[in-house]
Design a protein around this motif. Structure first.
Motif, PDB file in Angstrom:
ATOM      1  N   LYS A  96      64.120  43.128  90.017  1.00  0.00           N
ATOM      2  CA  LYS A  96      64.110  43.299  88.565  1.00  0.00           C
ATOM      3  C   LYS A  96      64.564  41.996  87.921  1.00  0.00           C
ATOM      4  O   LYS A  96      65.640  41.486  88.235  1.00  0.00           O
ATOM      5  N   ILE A  97      63.751  41.475  87.017  1.00  0.00           N
ATOM      6  CA  ILE A  97      64.109  40.268  86.289  1.00  0.00           C
ATOM      7  C   ILE A  97      64.703  40.668  84.945  1.00  0.00           C
ATOM      8  O   ILE A  97      64.136  41.488  84.219  1.00  0.00           O
ATOM      9  N   ILE A  98      65.851  40.086  84.615  1.00  0.00           N
ATOM     10  CA  ILE A  98      66.497  40.315  83.322  1.00  0.00           C
ATOM     11  C   ILE A  98      66.576  38.973  82.613  1.00  0.00           C
ATOM     12  O   ILE A  98      67.359  38.099  82.995  1.00  0.00           O
ATOM     13  N   LEU A  99      65.720  38.785  81.597  1.00  0.00           N
ATOM     14  CA  LEU A  99      65.728  37.561  80.804  1.00  0.00           C
ATOM     15  C   LEU A  99      66.615  37.747  79.579  1.00  0.00           C
ATOM     16  O   LEU A  99      66.611  38.816  78.959  1.00  0.00           O
ATOM     17  N   ILE A 100      67.360  36.706  79.241  1.00  0.00           N
ATOM     18  CA  ILE A 100      68.226  36.737  78.063  1.00  0.00           C
ATOM     19  C   ILE A 100      67.705  35.708  77.074  1.00  0.00           C
ATOM     20  O   ILE A 100      67.568  34.526  77.399  1.00  0.00           O
ATOM     21  N   GLY A 101      67.377  36.162  75.876  1.00  0.00           N
ATOM     22  CA  GLY A 101      66.860  35.264  74.852  1.00  0.00           C
ATOM     23  C   GLY A 101      67.203  35.772  73.468  1.00  0.00           C
ATOM     24  O   GLY A 101      68.134  36.573  73.291  1.00  0.00           O
ATOM     25  N   ASP A 102      66.452  35.337  72.479  1.00  0.00           N
ATOM     26  CA  ASP A 102      66.675  35.805  71.112  1.00  0.00           C
ATOM     27  C   ASP A 102      65.446  36.569  70.628  1.00  0.00           C
ATOM     28  O   ASP A 102      64.416  36.613  71.296  1.00  0.00           O
ATOM     29  N   ARG A 103      65.568  37.162  69.464  1.00  0.00           N
ATOM     30  CA  ARG A 103      64.488  37.999  68.950  1.00  0.00           C
ATOM     31  C   ARG A 103      63.233  37.183  68.655  1.00  0.00           C
ATOM     32  O   ARG A 103      62.112  37.646  68.898  1.00  0.00           O
ATOM     33  N   ALA A 143      65.972  33.013  79.192  1.00  0.00           N
ATOM     34  CA  ALA A 143      64.528  32.898  78.988  1.00  0.00           C
ATOM     35  C   ALA A 143      64.123  31.473  78.641  1.00  0.00           C
ATOM     36  O   ALA A 143      63.090  30.982  79.105  1.00  0.00           O
ATOM     37  N   LEU A 144      64.917  30.783  77.842  1.00  0.00           N
ATOM     38  CA  LEU A 144      64.558  29.425  77.443  1.00  0.00           C
ATOM     39  C   LEU A 144      64.480  28.505  78.657  1.00  0.00           C
ATOM     40  O   LEU A 144      63.578  27.661  78.757  1.00  0.00           O
ATOM     41  N   ASP A 145      65.415  28.665  79.591  1.00  0.00           N
ATOM     42  CA  ASP A 145      65.380  27.847  80.806  1.00  0.00           C
ATOM     43  C   ASP A 145      64.120  28.140  81.619  1.00  0.00           C
ATOM     44  O   ASP A 145      63.488  27.227  82.163  1.00  0.00           O
ATOM     45  N   ALA A 146      63.767  29.417  81.716  1.00  0.00           N
ATOM     46  CA  ALA A 146      62.576  29.782  82.499  1.00  0.00           C
ATOM     47  C   ALA A 146      61.302  29.226  81.884  1.00  0.00           C
ATOM     48  O   ALA A 146      60.350  28.889  82.592  1.00  0.00           O
ATOM     49  N   LEU A 147      61.277  29.093  80.565  1.00  0.00           N
ATOM     50  CA  LEU A 147      60.077  28.596  79.893  1.00  0.00           C
ATOM     51  C   LEU A 147      59.978  27.073  79.923  1.00  0.00           C
ATOM     52  O   LEU A 147      58.880  26.520  79.897  1.00  0.00           O
ATOM     53  N   LEU A 202      63.300  43.477  82.207  1.00  0.00           N
ATOM     54  CA  LEU A 202      64.049  43.601  80.960  1.00  0.00           C
ATOM     55  C   LEU A 202      64.137  42.266  80.234  1.00  0.00           C
ATOM     56  O   LEU A 202      64.282  41.215  80.861  1.00  0.00           O
ATOM     57  N   PHE A 203      64.062  42.344  78.898  1.00  0.00           N
ATOM     58  CA  PHE A 203      64.307  41.185  78.043  1.00  0.00           C
ATOM     59  C   PHE A 203      65.443  41.563  77.107  1.00  0.00           C
ATOM     60  O   PHE A 203      65.327  42.491  76.308  1.00  0.00           O
ATOM     61  N   VAL A 204      66.548  40.849  77.232  1.00  0.00           N
ATOM     62  CA  VAL A 204      67.749  41.134  76.443  1.00  0.00           C
ATOM     63  C   VAL A 204      67.785  40.172  75.266  1.00  0.00           C
ATOM     64  O   VAL A 204      67.746  38.951  75.451  1.00  0.00           O
ATOM     65  N   CYS A 205      67.856  40.704  74.056  1.00  0.00           N
ATOM     66  CA  CYS A 205      67.939  39.846  72.877  1.00  0.00           C
ATOM     67  C   CYS A 205      69.036  40.355  71.948  1.00  0.00           C
ATOM     68  O   CYS A 205      69.443  41.513  72.007  1.00  0.00           O
ATOM     69  N   GLY A 206      69.509  39.454  71.098  1.00  0.00           N
ATOM     70  CA  GLY A 206      70.584  39.799  70.172  1.00  0.00           C
ATOM     71  C   GLY A 206      71.965  39.647  70.751  1.00  0.00           C
ATOM     72  O   GLY A 206      72.957  39.784  70.041  1.00  0.00           O
ATOM     73  N   LEU A 207      72.048  39.342  72.042  1.00  0.00           N
ATOM     74  CA  LEU A 207      73.347  39.220  72.694  1.00  0.00           C
ATOM     75  C   LEU A 207      73.886  37.816  72.459  1.00  0.00           C
ATOM     76  O   LEU A 207      73.183  36.832  72.646  1.00  0.00           O
ATOM     77  N   SER A 208      75.139  37.722  72.054  1.00  0.00           N
ATOM     78  CA  SER A 208      75.736  36.428  71.741  1.00  0.00           C
ATOM     79  C   SER A 208      76.952  36.196  72.620  1.00  0.00           C
ATOM     80  O   SER A 208      77.549  37.121  73.161  1.00  0.00           O
ATOM     81  N   GLY A 209      77.320  34.939  72.734  1.00  0.00           N
ATOM     82  CA  GLY A 209      78.514  34.596  73.506  1.00  0.00           C
ATOM     83  C   GLY A 209      78.216  33.539  74.543  1.00  0.00           C
ATOM     84  O   GLY A 209      77.068  33.254  74.881  1.00  0.00           O
ATOM     85  N   PHE A 219      57.318  42.760  81.125  1.00  0.00           N
ATOM     86  CA  PHE A 219      58.637  42.943  80.508  1.00  0.00           C
ATOM     87  C   PHE A 219      58.526  44.080  79.501  1.00  0.00           C
ATOM     88  O   PHE A 219      58.450  43.877  78.298  1.00  0.00           O
ATOM     89  N   LYS A 220      58.522  45.299  80.031  1.00  0.00           N
ATOM     90  CA  LYS A 220      58.283  46.480  79.207  1.00  0.00           C
ATOM     91  C   LYS A 220      59.545  47.022  78.543  1.00  0.00           C
ATOM     92  O   LYS A 220      59.449  47.891  77.675  1.00  0.00           O
ATOM     93  N   VAL A 221      60.706  46.542  78.948  1.00  0.00           N
ATOM     94  CA  VAL A 221      61.959  47.083  78.415  1.00  0.00           C
ATOM     95  C   VAL A 221      62.620  46.027  77.541  1.00  0.00           C
ATOM     96  O   VAL A 221      62.964  44.942  78.014  1.00  0.00           O
ATOM     97  N   ARG A 222      62.779  46.343  76.282  1.00  0.00           N
ATOM     98  CA  ARG A 222      63.501  45.468  75.350  1.00  0.00           C
ATOM     99  C   ARG A 222      64.899  46.024  75.162  1.00  0.00           C
ATOM    100  O   ARG A 222      65.074  47.163  74.727  1.00  0.00           O
ATOM    101  N   VAL A 223      65.886  45.217  75.494  1.00  0.00           N
ATOM    102  CA  VAL A 223      67.296  45.601  75.339  1.00  0.00           C
ATOM    103  C   VAL A 223      67.851  44.777  74.194  1.00  0.00           C
ATOM    104  O   VAL A 223      68.036  43.566  74.320  1.00  0.00           O
ATOM    105  N   GLU A 224      68.076  45.430  73.059  1.00  0.00           N
ATOM    106  CA  GLU A 224      68.476  44.703  71.861  1.00  0.00           C
ATOM    107  C   GLU A 224      69.908  45.040  71.489  1.00  0.00           C
ATOM    108  O   GLU A 224      70.247  46.192  71.213  1.00  0.00           O
ATOM    109  N   PHE A 225      70.744  44.017  71.499  1.00  0.00           N
ATOM    110  CA  PHE A 225      72.142  44.168  71.118  1.00  0.00           C
ATOM    111  C   PHE A 225      72.296  43.866  69.627  1.00  0.00           C
ATOM    112  O   PHE A 225      71.706  42.919  69.113  1.00  0.00           O
TER     113      PHE A 225
END
Length: 775
Positions: free
Chosen positions: A399-406, A351-355, A23-30, A423-429
């Motif tokens: 399962k890897i869950i990366l948190i980044g931006d769009r 995600a930024l840390d992983a890159l 999963l790649f989570v984007c749009g999540l803030s905080g 990373f086939k699943v895009r989770v967009e908040f």
């Protein structure tokens, strides 16, 4: 709250076990995005295949390739303890067996038998050479005494090297000397054969002693090994335990010393010191390195890795130093990382840390593609590795869950081929959600929980309403509210601070207002400087009077997350020519792509309105006055049309108005962003120069639903001291700005007399005829 789309995507990605559905989570803030994802996954309680225990042990066939053992959950630590206990048992009991009377008696018989055979060989050889006047002795060569054959002359053993000297001295005849040398060579060859037979006997003795020791120790070793095999019944462990059995029996020397004796000091009284021992524990090879252990009741792990370095994620190989400062590594120095601890579960990281961490992204892709984890050190940290360890790979299901931006997601999707496969699943908040009574209750509950958790004063109804209004303002639409609760939580904390300063026990709307004003004051130094320049007439902004070809436009500046409205003077000048519309900002390299597009739309609008029966024969320039930092966006395109129409028609525009709104080629006013900041920015300038009751702002009709203005502005509008005019077309706007009808085109194709459009069309007709005559 209000993130049903994202929650459905998250649940699908969490529950689907097929390969590549990370999963790649984007749009999540905080500030606690990772922690929130962890809580959401834990609340879903997904069913996953729990990972077994893992441990590394020595590979007795190739020590550079440590062997991986897989055990049922909860058994790795017990297995390690029982192996250690078994080795300790053998270290205590094997010396007792070797010191026991039965073993010593058998050992003595074997030694005596071989000693007798060796003595018989040597005695036979000694008798044969004695008959020829030779004897067997020893010659000192350095620190070693070697067996040697000596001639016996007059009852004395004489070295063979002395024979030539004795001949020279006349003590021995040449013939006798030659005979002695011949026999010496003969006996020397025979002695070599005998000596080899004694060495063979020594090897046979060592072999029989080793067999005797193995036979004596095998009773104990077999008992320990068989007990472990019965308790941990798997082919993999049985194979390893057999290797341990053979290695112990083939290497019994470390077990011959009683436990604790290896550390004793040298004996006193001139005894020989104990030879130096290796710093490496000889029993280390039988150790068990548990790198992943569980309790039987543990659920699937959900791990949030805040520092995803290579070693923290994939594990590493530690260095073991000895007393001389040199180092090496073996299977006991392997360490697992968070990816292994998350096996059978989920690993969350940014995600930024992983890159950006060295080697992480490349290794992560390889691990996810192959489903195998290899524990290796980062090459750049170990350029001169003393031990090229290559442990057996570990099959991992995580399962890897990366948190980044769009932007990062799109960048990786376009340029990283493996990304879209793993990373086939895009989770967009979403940053906003629909306003509803349920949302009000949820936000109020969040504020209450925040108050209880952080010991803040309670919030009354007016405070909650003010905070929610700020949430709507952040969303930018009246029917929406922001999902960035952490921003509202900060506002709640700052409002509580204002309440404490006032000595109040309850937070009210007044405290929220003060907190907002204090926040603005902390960020609006640039805005204040701009207002001072307007007040000192260093920035030209008129709020009264009339000018031809001049309109007050509205822009939004954002500095450090704080956005504010800034009025700007926009002017237009027209003349005879063929250059068309000249964008001064573009000619100065200060115009962005969207602003350039807006200028092209203005040209299309003028051609549609005025060039159906004649060519546009003009050179017109449009300029953002006193703007030196660049312009982008099309929200001023309607303002630029108004300035152009005023310049063409020769009709002045009332300067108490400011305008915002983009336009299309049909003349329709389109909605824009930042409408609240733009209105408040012009209001502040009007207030600074004096409110006359005539000033106001023209905004697109579609932006009315976005209005969430400051109380001060709302009050001024309610009292008629400031005005907001929603307009839908250019025609409506130009009538308000000039006080002159825009003009409709009649059946004859001409505009109404004395209207703005009629005068502009007449001017363009005149310019076209004049240019034609000039040409």
């Amino acid at each position: 709250m209000g993130q049903e789309r994202a929650v459905r995507a998250l649940r699908m990605g969490v529950e689907l076990t097929a390969t590549g559905y990370n999963l790649f989570v984007c749009g999540l803030s905080g500030t606690s995005r990772g922690g929130m994802i962890v809580r959401m996954v834990e609340d879903m309680q997904p069913e996953t295949e729990l990972a077994p225990d893992r441990c590394y042990v020595n590979n007795f066939k190739n020590s550079d390739r440590p062997r991986l053992l897989t055990l049922p959950r909860g058994q790795a630590n017990a297995f390690k303890k029982e192996v250690e206990s078994g080795v300790d048992f053998l270290r205590r009991r094997i010396p007792q067996v070797f010191e026991g009377e039965p073993f010593q008696r058998q050992k003595t018989r074997i030694v005596e038998r071989f000693t007798q055979r060796e003595k018989e060989l040597m005695d036979d050889f000694t008798r044969r050479i004695a008959r020829e006047q030779f004897a067997l002795g020893r010659m000192q060569v350095g620190a070693v005494a070697l067996p040697e054959i000596f001639p016996v002359l007059e009852g004395q053993m004489v070295p063979i090297e002395e024979i030539p000297k004795m001949v020279q001295e006349g003590k021995l005849e040449n013939a006798a000397a030659e005979e002695l040398e011949r026999k010496y060579d003969q006996f020397r060859q025979e002695f070599t054969v005998v000596y080899r037979r004694t060495l063979s006997l020594s090897r046979e003795l060592a072999s029989e002693m080793s067999y005797l020791e193995q036979e004596a120790a095998s009773v104990l070793v077999d008992g320990v090994i068989e007990e472990l095999k019965e308790k941990y019944a798997s082919a993999q462990i049985a194979e390893y335990l057999e290797e341990v059995r053979h290695h112990i029996l083939d290497n019994l020397d470390p077990f011959k010393e009683r436990e604790g004796e290896e550390g004793q000091p040298p004996s006193e009284g001139g005894g020989n010191p104990r030879p130096e021992r290796s710093d490496r524990d000889p029993f280390r090879v039988y150790g068990v390195n548990v790198i992943l252990a569980h309790s039987e009741n543990e659920k699937s792990p959900v791990i949030f890795e805040t520092i995803p370095t290579y070693a923290n994620l994939f594990g590493t190989v530690h260095r073991s130093y000895d007393t001389r400062g040199s180092w090496n590594s073996d299977f006991m120095d392997l360490r697992g990382g968070s990816l292994l601890r998350a096996d059978g579960g989920f690993l969350v990281m940014y995600a930024l840390d992983a890159l950006t961490e060295t080697g992480v992204w490349r290794t992560l892709k390889r691990t996810l593609n192959h489903g195998k984890l290899e524990i290796q050190p980062v090459d750049m940290f170990f350029p001169f590795s003393a031990a090229a360890l290559k442990p057996e790979p570990i099959d991992v299901h995580v399962k890897i869950i990366l948190i980044g931006d769009r932007e990062m997601y799109e960048l990786l999707y376009e340029h990283e081929d493996d990304f879209k496969k793993i990373f086939k699943v895009r989770v967009e908040f979403d940053e906003e959600m629909k306003w509803s009574e349920e949302v009000i209750r949820q936000y109020a509950g969040r504020l209450r929980k925040l108050s209880d958790d952080e010991k803040l004063p309670p919030f009354d109804r007016t405070a909650v309403a003010s905070i929610l209004e700020q949430g709507v303002r952040q969303a930018g639409r009246r029917g929406k509210i922001t999902t960035r609760f952490f921003d509202l939580a900060d506002l709640a904390r700052e409002s509580s601070y204002e309440a404490r300063l006032s000595g109040c026990e309850v937070v009210t709307a007044e405290h929220v207002r003060r907190a907002l004003e204090a926040k603005i004051e902390r960020h609006n130094l640039t805005e204040t400087k701009i207002r001072e320049m307007v007040e000192q007439n260093l920035l030209f902004i008129d709020t009264s009077g009339e000018r031809i070809g001049q309109v007050n436009g509205l822009s939004v500046l954002e500095i450090g997350g704080y956005a504010f409205g800034k009025p700007v003077r926009i002017t237009a000048a027209v003349a005879l020519g063929k250059a068309g519309i000249i964008n001064v900002e573009r000619e100065s390299n200060l115009s962005g792509r969207f602003h350039d597009k807006g200028m092209q739309i203005i040209g299309g609008y003028l051609r549609r309105m005025f060039a159906q029966n004649k060519p546009l024969s003009l050179s017109a320039s449009i300029c953002f006055e006193q703007s030196y930092s660049g312009v982008d966006g099309d929200s001023a395109s309607s303002t630029e049309i108004y300035a152009m129409l005023s310049a063409l028609a020769g009709i002045p525009i009332r300067q108490e108005f400011a305008v915002t709104g983009s336009v299309n080629q049909q003349g329709d006013i389109q909605p824009i962003g930042g409408v609240n900041q733009k209105i408040e920015g012009f209001y502040d300038v009007c207030k600074l120069k004096g409110l006359t009751g005539m000033q106001g702002v023209l905004i697109p009709t579609e932006n009315v639903e976005d209005l969430m203005l400051r109380d001060e502005v709302i009050d001024a509008v309610a009292k008629g001291r400031f005005h907001i005019y929603p307009v839908a077309t250019i025609s409506q706007g130009i009538e308000i700005l000039t006080g002159t009808p825009a003009g409709d085109r009649g059946p004859s194709g001409n505009f109404e007399a004395n209207s703005v459009f009629a005068k502009a069309d007449a001017r363009l007709q005149e310019m076209a005829v004049t240019l034609h005559k000039f040409d």
